[in-house]
Design an enzyme around this catalytic site. Structure first.
Site, PDB file in Angstrom:
ATOM      1  N   GLU A  19     -74.953 -54.073  -9.590  1.00 31.04           N
ATOM      2  CA  GLU A  19     -74.151 -52.983  -8.670  1.00 31.04           C
ATOM      3  C   GLU A  19     -74.928 -51.816  -8.246  1.00 31.04           C
ATOM      4  O   GLU A  19     -75.666 -51.323  -8.848  1.00 31.04           O
ATOM      5  CB  GLU A  19     -72.984 -52.602  -9.544  1.00 31.04           C
ATOM      6  N   TYR A 149     -60.943 -52.871 -18.768  1.00 31.29           N
ATOM      7  CA  TYR A 149     -61.352 -51.790 -19.523  1.00 31.29           C
ATOM      8  C   TYR A 149     -61.363 -52.125 -21.113  1.00 31.29           C
ATOM      9  O   TYR A 149     -60.179 -51.932 -21.471  1.00 31.29           O
ATOM     10  CB  TYR A 149     -60.548 -50.640 -19.114  1.00 31.29           C
TER      11      TYR A 149
HETATM   12  P1  FAD Z   1     -55.234 -50.493 -11.372  1.00 32.03           P
HETATM   13  O1  FAD Z   1     -55.730 -51.753 -12.075  1.00 32.03           O
HETATM   14  O2  FAD Z   1     -54.341 -50.323 -10.388  1.00 32.03           O
HETATM   15  O3  FAD Z   1     -55.021 -49.519 -12.810  1.00 32.03           O
HETATM   16  C1  FAD Z   1     -54.863 -48.207 -12.714  1.00 32.03           C
HETATM   17  C2  FAD Z   1     -54.112 -47.526 -13.733  1.00 32.03           C
HETATM   18  O4  FAD Z   1     -52.501 -47.818 -13.131  1.00 32.03           O
HETATM   19  C3  FAD Z   1     -54.131 -48.006 -15.245  1.00 32.03           C
HETATM   20  O5  FAD Z   1     -53.925 -47.232 -16.009  1.00 32.03           O
HETATM   21  C4  FAD Z   1     -53.169 -49.226 -15.316  1.00 32.03           C
HETATM   22  O6  FAD Z   1     -52.890 -49.584 -16.596  1.00 32.03           O
HETATM   23  C5  FAD Z   1     -52.044 -48.944 -14.318  1.00 32.03           C
HETATM   24  N1  FAD Z   1     -51.417 -49.909 -13.480  1.00 32.03           N
HETATM   25  C6  FAD Z   1     -51.932 -50.812 -13.079  1.00 32.03           C
HETATM   26  N2  FAD Z   1     -51.049 -51.670 -12.292  1.00 32.03           N
HETATM   27  C7  FAD Z   1     -49.905 -51.150 -12.694  1.00 32.03           C
HETATM   28  C8  FAD Z   1     -48.562 -51.465 -12.294  1.00 32.03           C
HETATM   29  N3  FAD Z   1     -48.413 -52.355 -11.444  1.00 32.03           N
HETATM   30  N4  FAD Z   1     -47.693 -50.770 -12.649  1.00 32.03           N
HETATM   31  C9  FAD Z   1     -47.739 -49.572 -13.522  1.00 32.03           C
HETATM   32  N5  FAD Z   1     -49.067 -49.332 -14.020  1.00 32.03           N
HETATM   33  C10 FAD Z   1     -49.871 -50.067 -13.486  1.00 32.03           C
HETATM   34  N6  FAD Z   1     -63.836 -46.759  -8.073  1.00 32.03           N
HETATM   35  C11 FAD Z   1     -64.377 -46.359  -6.655  1.00 32.03           C
HETATM   36  O7  FAD Z   1     -63.741 -45.407  -6.206  1.00 32.03           O
HETATM   37  N7  FAD Z   1     -65.140 -47.171  -5.819  1.00 32.03           N
HETATM   38  C12 FAD Z   1     -65.790 -48.325  -6.535  1.00 32.03           C
HETATM   39  O8  FAD Z   1     -66.566 -49.191  -5.853  1.00 32.03           O
HETATM   40  C13 FAD Z   1     -65.278 -48.731  -7.907  1.00 32.03           C
HETATM   41  N8  FAD Z   1     -66.067 -49.836  -8.435  1.00 32.03           N
HETATM   42  C14 FAD Z   1     -65.584 -49.960  -9.828  1.00 32.03           C
HETATM   43  C15 FAD Z   1     -66.111 -51.106 -10.091  1.00 32.03           C
HETATM   44  C16 FAD Z   1     -65.643 -51.752 -11.710  1.00 32.03           C
HETATM   45  C17 FAD Z   1     -66.421 -53.074 -12.036  1.00 32.03           C
HETATM   46  C18 FAD Z   1     -64.896 -50.904 -12.359  1.00 32.03           C
HETATM   47  C19 FAD Z   1     -64.603 -51.298 -13.790  1.00 32.03           C
HETATM   48  C20 FAD Z   1     -64.374 -49.648 -11.710  1.00 32.03           C
HETATM   49  C21 FAD Z   1     -64.725 -49.367 -10.579  1.00 32.03           C
HETATM   50  N9  FAD Z   1     -64.081 -48.303  -9.861  1.00 32.03           N
HETATM   51  C22 FAD Z   1     -64.698 -47.790  -8.631  1.00 32.03           C
HETATM   52  C23 FAD Z   1     -63.221 -47.099 -10.883  1.00 32.03           C
HETATM   53  C24 FAD Z   1     -61.793 -47.602 -10.547  1.00 32.03           C
HETATM   54  O9  FAD Z   1     -61.548 -47.410  -9.199  1.00 32.03           O
HETATM   55  C25 FAD Z   1     -61.140 -46.567 -11.514  1.00 32.03           C
HETATM   56  O10 FAD Z   1     -61.418 -47.111 -12.798  1.00 32.03           O
HETATM   57  C26 FAD Z   1     -59.609 -46.473 -11.286  1.00 32.03           C
HETATM   58  O11 FAD Z   1     -59.200 -45.447 -11.826  1.00 32.03           O
HETATM   59  C27 FAD Z   1     -58.886 -47.837 -11.534  1.00 32.03           C
HETATM   60  O12 FAD Z   1     -58.907 -48.730 -10.521  1.00 32.03           O
HETATM   61  P2  FAD Z   1     -58.260 -50.389 -11.186  1.00 32.03           P
HETATM   62  O13 FAD Z   1     -58.660 -51.349 -10.199  1.00 32.03           O
HETATM   63  O14 FAD Z   1     -58.634 -50.904 -12.427  1.00 32.03           O
HETATM   64  O15 FAD Z   1     -56.625 -49.760 -11.008  1.00 32.03           O
END
Ligand code: FAD
Length: 291
Positions: A19, A149
């Site tokens: 990455e 996570y």
């Molecule tokens: P989600 O899956 O939407 O989860 C966010 C929170 O909401 C979690 O606590 C989850 O339990 C909860 N949740 C999810 N879906 C629901 C639902 N339907 N109803 C109720 N609660 C729900 N960030 C950036 O800004 N740019 C990047 O390029 C970037 N790359 C990343 C790459 C990797 C491999 C990882 C692990 C993280 C990356 N991040 C990046 C960080 C990421 O954006 C953050 O961790 C963010 O806070 C959560 O993203 P997510 O897609 O996991 O969110």
């Protein structure tokens, strides 16, 4: 046929990927390309390019992903988040990329600004990554990776709740899960067991961040909520201000971590290389007999 994430994880050995983030200056871009030239030695299946906070790197992200693919002949994925755009804007952006056969997306919610309590979705945008995955899927047969996570997401009330939400992303059409960084493989194995028990069968790729220095890793852990085992912290502290020594401890820790992951059948390892090749190349030397 456009490339899909699943193509990388059916070769009977763990797939390596890297990455990177878009540098802010031309000099930074030139440095990154020379680091990536060196990183080709590890034969990454793909390189993924992050998407900056608030959508701040939107064009830099896609331009860099295209440039890496064209100039280095490496497959690239672009990260995309719910932050900063509504549906129409998203559609325009990803459709233009689909036309250039950019089919691999790491689909995320994105980080909320540090000074706000709760993530606020943009007008006509999405609140959660599962909604983004479903929307992107409705636009084009993209192949998507989503975040997992092993210690639970920082905002989730429990790992169990977070896992239920992971399932929503998978059901929406994700092809692979890439995890947040972690330093205790038991957390990962426990996570994989729970994910599999939910009937999720897609590959789970371990995110590995080789430690560069104690202050830097403390800053990252503060943001993402992952933990550092006491023993590892102690070793890093014993180096005092000697960051070069801390980086060597990081390399050795990552070699041990990756060897253990590979021996335990991990699907893939995604290196958070921080745009540098030094540690990843040394780690590769320390694991390549197992690949
Ligand atoms: P989600 O899956 O939407 O989860 C966010 C929170 O909401 C979690 O606590 C989850 O339990 C909860 N949740 C999810 N879906 C629901 C639902 N339907 N109803 C109720 N609660 C729900 N960030 C950036 O800004 N740019 C990047 O390029 C970037 N790359 C990343 C790459 C990797 C491999 C990882 C692990 C993280 C990356 N991040 C990046 C960080 C990421 O954006 C953050 O961790 C963010 O806070 C959560 O993203 P997510 O897609 O996991 O969110």
């Amino acid at each position: 046929m456009s490339v899909r994430f699943t193509d990388f994880y059916k070769k009977g050995k763990p797939a390596l990927s890297v990455e990177i983030f878009p540098p802010k200056t031309e000099k930074g871009v030139n440095n990154l390309f020379s680091e990536l030239e060196k990183l080709k030695q590890i034969k990454p299946e793909f390189v993924s390019v992050t998407y900056g906070a608030g959508g701040s790197t939107r064009n830099l992200t896609s331009d860099l992903a295209l440039q890496v693919r064209e100039n280095l002949n490496i497959k690239t994925a672009f990260h995309f988040t719910c932050v900063g755009s509504g549906r129409e804007e998203m559609k325009e952006y990803v459709t233009a990329l689909a036309k250039q056969d950019m089919n691999l997306i790491v689909a995320l919610r994105g980080d909320k600004p540090q000074n706000v309590e709760e993530f606020v979705p943009p007008a006509d945008g999405f609140r959660y990554a599962n909604e983004l995955v479903a929307y992107l899927k409705s636009l084009h047969p993209f192949s998507m990776a989503v975040a997992g996570y092993p210690e639970g997401h920082v905002e989730a009330p429990s790992l169990e709740e977070d896992l239920k939400n992971l399932k929503k992303k998978v059901d929406a059409g994700a092809d692979v899960i890439i995890t947040q960084l972690f330093y205790d493989n038991h957390l990962f194995y426990n996570y994989v067991e729970k994910v599999r028990a939910m009937g999720i069968e897609i590959p789970i790729v371990a995110g590995v961040l080789p430690i560069q220095s104690l202050p830097q890793i403390e800053r990252f852990l503060g943001l993402c909520g992952s933990t550092l085992p006491d023993e590892l912290r102690k070793k890093l502290e014993e180096c005092g201000e000697d960051h070069a020594a801390q980086r060597e401890i990081g390399v050795q820790q990552a070699i041990d971590q990756c060897r253990d992951l590979i021996k335990n059948g991990v699907d893939g390892i995604h290196f958070y290389c921080l745009n540098k090749s030094y540690s990843v190349l040394k780690i590769y030397e320390g694991i390549k007999d197992l690949l």
